[in-house]
Design a protein around this motif. Structure first.
Motif, PDB file in Angstrom:
ATOM      1  N   ARG A   7      -4.275 -32.532   7.031  1.00  0.00           N
ATOM      2  CA  ARG A   7      -2.889 -32.124   6.806  1.00  0.00           C
ATOM      3  C   ARG A   7      -2.440 -31.104   7.849  1.00  0.00           C
ATOM      4  NH1 ARG A   7      -3.412 -30.297   1.896  1.00  0.00           N
ATOM      5  NH2 ARG A   7      -3.243 -28.074   2.432  1.00  0.00           N
ATOM      6  N   LEU A   8      -3.345 -30.202   8.224  1.00  0.00           N
ATOM      7  CA  LEU A   8      -2.998 -29.229   9.261  1.00  0.00           C
ATOM      8  C   LEU A   8      -2.694 -29.920  10.591  1.00  0.00           C
ATOM      9  CD1 LEU A   8      -5.500 -26.268   8.670  1.00  0.00           C
ATOM     10  CD2 LEU A   8      -3.037 -26.301   8.257  1.00  0.00           C
ATOM     11  N   LEU A   9      -3.500 -30.935  10.922  1.00  0.00           N
ATOM     12  CA  LEU A   9      -3.245 -31.676  12.168  1.00  0.00           C
ATOM     13  C   LEU A   9      -1.908 -32.400  12.097  1.00  0.00           C
ATOM     14  CD1 LEU A   9      -6.777 -33.146  12.924  1.00  0.00           C
ATOM     15  CD2 LEU A   9      -5.601 -31.325  14.168  1.00  0.00           C
ATOM     16  N   ARG A  10      -1.616 -32.984  10.936  1.00  0.00           N
ATOM     17  CA  ARG A  10      -0.343 -33.674  10.767  1.00  0.00           C
ATOM     18  C   ARG A  10       0.823 -32.686  10.855  1.00  0.00           C
ATOM     19  NH1 ARG A  10       3.215 -37.474  11.597  1.00  0.00           N
ATOM     20  NH2 ARG A  10       4.500 -38.015   9.804  1.00  0.00           N
ATOM     21  N   LEU A  11       0.665 -31.510  10.259  1.00  0.00           N
ATOM     22  CA  LEU A  11       1.697 -30.483  10.331  1.00  0.00           C
ATOM     23  C   LEU A  11       1.918 -30.044  11.776  1.00  0.00           C
ATOM     24  CD1 LEU A  11       3.644 -28.394   9.152  1.00  0.00           C
ATOM     25  CD2 LEU A  11       1.655 -26.930   8.659  1.00  0.00           C
ATOM     26  N   LEU A  12       0.841 -29.837  12.513  1.00  0.00           N
ATOM     27  CA  LEU A  12       0.953 -29.433  13.910  1.00  0.00           C
ATOM     28  C   LEU A  12       1.662 -30.501  14.734  1.00  0.00           C
ATOM     29  CD1 LEU A  12       0.293 -27.428  16.145  1.00  0.00           C
ATOM     30  CD2 LEU A  12      -1.956 -28.499  16.364  1.00  0.00           C
ATOM     31  N   SER A  13       1.322 -31.765  14.467  1.00  0.00           N
ATOM     32  CA  SER A  13       1.971 -32.859  15.185  1.00  0.00           C
ATOM     33  C   SER A  13       3.471 -32.875  14.921  1.00  0.00           C
ATOM     34  CB  SER A  13       1.344 -34.197  14.764  1.00  0.00           C
ATOM     35  OG  SER A  13       1.974 -35.273  15.415  1.00  0.00           O
ATOM     36  N   LEU A  14       3.873 -32.643  13.668  1.00  0.00           N
ATOM     37  CA  LEU A  14       5.291 -32.615  13.340  1.00  0.00           C
ATOM     38  C   LEU A  14       6.004 -31.460  14.043  1.00  0.00           C
ATOM     39  CD1 LEU A  14       5.119 -33.373   9.501  1.00  0.00           C
ATOM     40  CD2 LEU A  14       6.030 -34.875  11.276  1.00  0.00           C
ATOM     41  N   LEU A  15       5.378 -30.290  14.064  1.00  0.00           N
ATOM     42  CA  LEU A  15       5.991 -29.132  14.708  1.00  0.00           C
ATOM     43  C   LEU A  15       6.131 -29.333  16.211  1.00  0.00           C
ATOM     44  CD1 LEU A  15       4.188 -26.242  12.771  1.00  0.00           C
ATOM     45  CD2 LEU A  15       6.609 -26.879  12.603  1.00  0.00           C
ATOM     46  N   GLN A  16       5.185 -30.072  16.814  1.00  0.00           N
ATOM     47  CA  GLN A  16       5.267 -30.317  18.249  1.00  0.00           C
ATOM     48  C   GLN A  16       6.296 -31.379  18.602  1.00  0.00           C
ATOM     49  OE1 GLN A  16       1.238 -31.277  19.350  1.00  0.00           O
ATOM     50  NE2 GLN A  16       0.654 -29.134  19.613  1.00  0.00           N
ATOM     51  N   ALA A  17       6.665 -32.221  17.643  1.00  0.00           N
ATOM     52  CA  ALA A  17       7.554 -33.346  17.925  1.00  0.00           C
ATOM     53  C   ALA A  17       9.022 -33.012  17.720  1.00  0.00           C
ATOM     54  CB  ALA A  17       7.177 -34.540  17.042  1.00  0.00           C
ATOM     55  N   HIS A  18       9.335 -31.888  17.094  1.00  0.00           N
ATOM     56  CA  HIS A  18      10.723 -31.575  16.758  1.00  0.00           C
ATOM     57  C   HIS A  18      10.964 -30.091  16.966  1.00  0.00           C
ATOM     58  CE1 HIS A  18      14.500 -31.473  14.498  1.00  0.00           C
ATOM     59  NE2 HIS A  18      14.504 -32.794  14.543  1.00  0.00           N
ATOM     60  N   ARG A  19      12.177 -29.739  17.373  1.00  0.00           N
ATOM     61  CA  ARG A  19      12.449 -28.330  17.662  1.00  0.00           C
ATOM     62  C   ARG A  19      12.347 -27.464  16.419  1.00  0.00           C
ATOM     63  NH1 ARG A  19      14.554 -24.749  21.100  1.00  0.00           N
ATOM     64  NH2 ARG A  19      15.845 -23.099  20.248  1.00  0.00           N
ATOM     65  N   GLU A  20      12.892 -27.918  15.273  1.00  0.00           N
ATOM     66  CA  GLU A  20      12.887 -27.091  14.077  1.00  0.00           C
ATOM     67  C   GLU A  20      12.850 -27.970  12.826  1.00  0.00           C
ATOM     68  OE1 GLU A  20      16.171 -24.134  12.440  1.00  0.00           O
ATOM     69  OE2 GLU A  20      15.052 -23.230  14.090  1.00  0.00           O
ATOM     70  N   TRP A  21      12.048 -27.550  11.837  1.00  0.00           N
ATOM     71  CA  TRP A  21      11.929 -28.269  10.568  1.00  0.00           C
ATOM     72  C   TRP A  21      12.236 -27.316   9.422  1.00  0.00           C
ATOM     73  CZ3 TRP A  21      10.751 -33.436  10.130  1.00  0.00           C
ATOM     74  CH2 TRP A  21      10.194 -34.074  11.250  1.00  0.00           C
ATOM     75  N   SER A  22      12.904 -27.816   8.408  1.00  0.00           N
ATOM     76  CA  SER A  22      13.041 -27.027   7.189  1.00  0.00           C
ATOM     77  C   SER A  22      11.763 -27.168   6.374  1.00  0.00           C
ATOM     78  CB  SER A  22      14.244 -27.513   6.368  1.00  0.00           C
ATOM     79  OG  SER A  22      13.982 -28.806   5.826  1.00  0.00           O
ATOM     80  N   GLY A  23      11.508 -26.178   5.505  1.00  0.00           N
ATOM     81  CA  GLY A  23      10.323 -26.250   4.667  1.00  0.00           C
ATOM     82  C   GLY A  23      10.340 -27.469   3.764  1.00  0.00           C
ATOM     83  N   ALA A  24      11.524 -27.824   3.251  1.00  0.00           N
ATOM     84  CA  ALA A  24      11.627 -28.989   2.363  1.00  0.00           C
ATOM     85  C   ALA A  24      11.297 -30.282   3.103  1.00  0.00           C
ATOM     86  CB  ALA A  24      13.036 -29.050   1.765  1.00  0.00           C
TER      87      ALA A  24
END
Length: 349
Positions: A7-24
């Motif tokens: 899950r941490l790797l998936r979270l990191l991948s999401l953060l690297q792919a987009h400028r900003e994410w909401s917590g939801a």
């Protein structure tokens, strides 16, 4: 639910792919609660990843810049694309980047899985680059600064040097960088001149600080490559002309590059070429040397100039050895009027 490490790797991948994410949004993507997302973000921070958080309804999580470059997660296609891009950059004219690209490519290939290394090796072994080096290389630091401003929708301030060496101060809203085989161009909205402009990147000297952020505008054209091509091959010149090429569009495209002009289909067996030059003689020779059958559509007077050149060539071919063909006076070969200069305000020379 994903295990913690995955899950941490998936979270990191999401953060690297987009400028900003909401917590939801992150919680929804990962299938966890917002509280779990907050804990996972804290774990990433403990591992050295600078994850910034902004409160409020418009806030969210963003991967920031840290003191050191953290590991990046690339999928198979991204890894191959980066490797091929580094190889291409190694042979290009971007100042100071060739050797750096080679070092980065060596590191990347060292850690690539065997299946991907074979794909990259095949591309290296069975492709031969034939790329021209631009006369005015671009500082890679300038390119990365321009790209960052485009990505972040941040106003950009710079000094711009025109072809005569005069410098002007510009404040623009950058949209995209467009690369031809010889040059890089920045397409941007000029705040002071209230219009879209195209700037040569090698003539840009950024003058930070930049900002503020701006809402992106509708681009000047759906096809930015064609927009820049028209600007640098046609509108930038005093004389514009349209020719009909008696070959299909696909065949003409193998000869006419983006720096030569803009092509447009004209039926199945012909196409239109819109191009420009500093004077009519250069314009006609440029098109004639393409090796394609053509006719002049406009401007008026260009046909007459072509006949003048043809007659001069005929006299040269018909001259007896050691003889001299009669000279043609200026009155016999008047310079045609090729129409008013086009509006070239959108292209910064």
């Amino acid at each position: 639910m994903l295990e913690t490490s995955a899950r941490l790797l998936r979270l990191l991948s999401l953060l690297q792919a987009h400028r900003e994410w909401s917590g939801a949004d992150l919680a929804d993507r990962l299938g966890v609660t917002p509280r779990t997302v907050r804990r996972d973000v804290d774990r990433l921070r403990e591992l050295g990843y600078p994850v910034n958080a902004s409160p409020g309804t418009g806030g969210g999580y963003q991967l920031g810049a840290g003191a050191e470059l953290p590991p990046l997660l690339l999928d198979d296609e991204e890894a191959v694309a980066v490797a091929v891009g580094l190889r291409t950059a190694a042979g290009q004219g971007i100042e100071g980047i060739g050797e750096t690209s080679v070092r980065a490519l060596a590191k990347l290939e060292q850690v690539l899985p065997g299946r991907l290394r074979r794909r990259v090796s095949a591309l290296n072994a069975y492709t031969v680059p034939m790329l021209r080096t631009p006369g005015s290389p671009v500082d890679p630091a300038v390119l990365t600064e321009l790209v960052a401003a485009c990505r972040d929708s941040e106003r950009l301030r710079f000094a711009y040097r025109d072809h005569g060496g005069a410098t002007s101060r510009r404040t623009v809203e950058p949209h995209r960088l467009v690369c031809t085989e010889r040059r890089w161009y920045l397409v941007a909205w000029d705040v002071d001149r209230v219009g879209w402009r195209t700037f040569r990147a090698d003539r840009i000297e950024p003058t930070p600080p930049h900002g503020p952020r701006f809402p992106p505008r509708e681009p000047p054209a759906e096809d930015l490559a064609a927009y820049v091509s028209k600007g640098v091959s046609t509108a930038a010149y005093a004389l514009e002309a349209t020719f009909r090429l008696h070959v299909p569009l696909a065949e003409a495209a193998t000869v006419v590059g983006p720096m030569d002009g803009v092509l447009e289909a004209d039926g199945e067996d012909a196409c239109l070429l819109r191009t420009g030059a500093a004077n009519p003689d250069y314009l006609l020779m440029h098109v004639a040397l393409m090796g394609l059958e053509f006719e002049v559509i406009d401007p008026p007077g260009l046909d007459e100039r072509m006949r003048t050149i043809r007659d001069r060539i005929d006299r040269a071919l018909g001259r007896a050895p050691g003889g001299r063909a009669p000279a043609q006076s200026a009155a016999q070969a008047p310079e045609p009027v090729l129409g008013a200069d086009p509006d070239t305000a959108s292209v910064e020379s």
